[in-house]
Design a protein around this motif. Structure first.
Motif, short mmCIF file in Angstrom:
data_model
loop_
_atom_site.label_atom_id
_atom_site.label_comp_id
_atom_site.label_asym_id
_atom_site.label_seq_id
_atom_site.Cartn_x
_atom_site.Cartn_y
_atom_site.Cartn_z
N THR A 1 -3.03 -2.73 4.00
CA THR A 1 -2.64 -1.32 4.18
C THR A 1 -3.82 -0.39 3.93
OG1 THR A 1 -0.34 -1.77 3.60
CG2 THR A 1 -1.10 0.49 3.32
N THR B 1 3.86 1.28 6.93
CA THR B 1 4.29 0.06 6.25
C THR B 1 5.75 -0.26 6.53
OG1 THR B 1 2.70 0.37 4.45
CG2 THR B 1 4.58 -1.06 4.02
N TRP C 1 4.68 -5.97 5.34
CA TRP C 1 4.59 -6.68 4.06
C TRP C 1 5.73 -7.68 3.99
CZ3 TRP C 1 3.10 -3.40 -0.82
CH2 TRP C 1 2.05 -2.55 -0.51
N ALA D 1 1.27 -9.14 6.73
CA ALA D 1 0.71 -9.56 5.43
C ALA D 1 1.74 -10.44 4.74
CB ALA D 1 0.36 -8.34 4.59
N GLY E 1 -0.64 -7.47 1.47
CA GLY E 1 -0.10 -6.23 2.00
C GLY E 1 -0.84 -5.01 1.47
#
Length: 409
Positions: free
Chosen positions: A115, A152, A127, A105, A111
């Protein structure tokens, strides 16, 4: 890595308009090892990004534009929430069909959406943080989402950006700093006596040209730069200021109008030059006697590296990631943000010191530019990619909803 098992990356971008983050995205895509990776970009159709992807031969899938900004207005927050739901719904469908190894992202908003859209899939979402999070309750929520989603991973464009993103949360090794990189081959050292922009603007011999290059928006501190210039222009008649760039988003058009009005009100129309967006940025920088980045906040400041590569000295504010590039008095000069008087004094001082400008420029070219090259950036990014686990079913092909990019000839 064999050709039959390339790793597939889906890049997500919340807007189709091209500004700093999107230029970095295009650099990433150009430098991607096609023998090891295949890329698909999810982005809206508004703006020039899809056109650029076609020119680079990169396939893309169209998603709705994500309309969301930091605000305290409840009515806008409600409309932004609806926009998020629409984007996340489309993203989830596209990601399921595209079946990537991981999602990159390219913006905070992308992001967040990616997610949530991949909940329950186990898929890694990277991210890429190009912004310094402001103090706002939503920033706390954004950090919390990234922290609680163990899928993440975060790449920040500077140490300052990483610190602001983490806040007080113990992200540990899930936040990585990979500084942006410039293609230094596109910004060669200037040739003595050649200044095409000065000729184009019709500036008299002996003029000292200050340039500000980038998106025209309040964050770049252009109004304060004009305030500083207006303080010294009568006693420094050799100074000229060129503002290179354009507004990217609609709300920035009003800011440009205010700048033009400020120039006219202060009688600066013959000394301040708005050129609009240009593609010959290297020639612009080679024409400048001084590059100024007067930002109120700046996640990194790649334009400073590009100027240094051309041999153009830089003056910038001491904010965000800029001090990671500029060492005050050695590779450029730093001033406090919002101090128009200090900026005016420094502009006047430096315009009288060509020997010092030349000395600092050579040090910056030698010591700063090699650390922020596109090669360094891509090497570190690909090493990071290699550490991420593969998630894709190799038997699944790319979704028929993807539009194939075709390189322009």
């Amino acid at each position: 890595m064999t050709a039959s098992r390339k790793r597939r990356i889906v890049y997500a971008n919340h807007t189709g308009r091209v500004s700093g983050a999107e230029k970095v995205l295009l650099s990433m895509l150009r430098g991607l090892e096609r023998s090891d990776y295949e890329a698909v970009v999810m982005c809206p159709a508004d703006g020039d990004l899809q056109t650029a992807l076609i020119a680079e031969g990169i396939p893309y899938a169209t998603i709705p534009t994500l309309k969301a900004r930091f605000t305290w207005r409840l009515d806008l927050l409600f409309s932004y929430a609806i926009s998020f739901v629409r984007v996340m719904t489309r993203m989830r469908r596209e990601i399921a069909a595209l079946n990537p190894d991981f999602v990159h992202a390219n913006t905070l908003r992308a992001g967040i959406a990616a997610t949530i859209a991949t909940i329950g899939t186990g898929r890694i979402v990277l991210w890429h943080v190009h912004d310094i999070l402001p103090r706002h309750p939503l920033s706390t929520a954004i950090r919390a989402l990234a922290y609680t989603s163990r899928r993440t991973q975060v790449v920040a464009v500077s140490d300052a950006t990483a610190v602001a993103f983490k806040g007080s949360l113990p992200f540990g090794k899930r936040v990585h700093v990979i500084h942006n990189g410039a293609d230094l081959s596109q910004f060669p050292w200037r040739t003595q006596g050649e200044a095409p922009l000065k000729c184009e603007l019709g500036l008299p011999t002996g003029s000292f040209l200050i340039c500000a290059v980038g998106q025209i928006c309040a964050r770049k501190g252009l109004r304060e730069l004009l305030d500083a210039f207006s303080q010294i222009h009568q006693n420094a008649t050799h100074l000229h200021l060129a503002i290179i760039g354009k507004p990217v988003f609609e709300h920035e058009e009003q800011y440009l109008s205010a700048l033009l009005a400020q120039v006219n009100a202060n009688g600066l129309a013959d000394r301040v030059h708005f050129t609009g967006e240009r593609r010959d940025i290297a020639a612009v920088m080679q024409s400048a006697d001084l590059m100024v980045l007067n930002s109120r906040e700046e996640p990194f400041g790649l334009v400073l590296v590009e100027a240094m590569s051309c041999g153009t000295p830089v003056l910038a504010t001491r904010v965000g990631g800029i001090p990671e590039i500029v060492t005050d008095g050695e590779t450029g000069w730093l001033i406090d943000k919002g101090d128009a008087s200090a900026l005016a004094l420094k502009l006047a001082e430096l315009s009288q010191r060509p020997d010092l400008l030349e000395q600092v420029s050579r040090v910056a070219k030698k010591t700063v530019c090699p650390r922020f090259s596109i090669e360094q950036f891509l090497t570190r990014l690909h090493a990071f990619y290699a550490q991420l686990p593969a998630m894709r079913n190799p038997a699944r092909e790319i979704s028929p909803t993807v539009t194939s990019g075709q390189r322009s000839k």
